[in-house]
Design an enzyme around this catalytic site. Structure first.
Site, mmCIF file in Angstrom:
data_model
loop_
_atom_site.group_PDB
_atom_site.id
_atom_site.type_symbol
_atom_site.label_atom_id
_atom_site.label_comp_id
_atom_site.label_asym_id
_atom_site.label_seq_id
_atom_site.Cartn_x
_atom_site.Cartn_y
_atom_site.Cartn_z
ATOM 1 N N ASN A 131 -6.131 -2.790 1.828
ATOM 2 C CA ASN A 131 -6.095 -4.245 1.926
ATOM 3 C C ASN A 131 -7.523 -4.756 1.945
ATOM 4 O O ASN A 131 -8.412 -4.111 2.490
ATOM 5 C CB ASN A 131 -5.393 -4.694 3.210
ATOM 6 N N ARG A 168 0.830 -1.211 0.000
ATOM 7 C CA ARG A 168 0.000 0.000 0.000
ATOM 8 C C ARG A 168 0.863 1.259 0.000
ATOM 9 O O ARG A 168 0.576 2.219 -0.718
ATOM 10 C CB ARG A 168 -0.957 0.020 1.192
#
Length: 93
Positions: free
Chosen positions: A36, A18
């Site tokens: 996520n 990320r």
């Protein structure tokens, strides 16, 4: 503005994925978010010019050094609302 939803499969959680996507988005000037998902994938919504979105898709295919991307799904998402910048804090569990 072109927008794409990107779903990334493989070893992409717990490896800085990320943060990698957010850094690439900031560098390129993309809008959107990354999070996520409970199934172990990472999802990103990315908006910008066509070339910018294509560059983000390419970056997502590559991923950070510790990631192992096995598959990437790119879906059109034109018309979905985007934040002004890029958010990488979201998690979907």
């Amino acid at each position: 503005m072109h927008t794409a939803r990107i779903i990334v499969h493989g070893r992409v959680q717990g490896v800085g994925y990320r943060a990698f996507v957010a850094d690439e988005a900031e560098r390129l000037g993309a809008r959107g978010w990354v999070r996520n998902r409970a199934d172990g994938t990472v999802e990103a919504l990315v908006g910008g010019g066509t070339d910018l979105v294509e560059a983000m898709v390419a970056a997502c295919r590559r991923g950070p050094r510790m990631a192992e991307v096995t598959r990437i799904d790119v879906l059109p998402a034109d018309g979905e609302p985007l934040p002004e910048g890029f958010d990488h804090i979201r998690a979907m569990f």
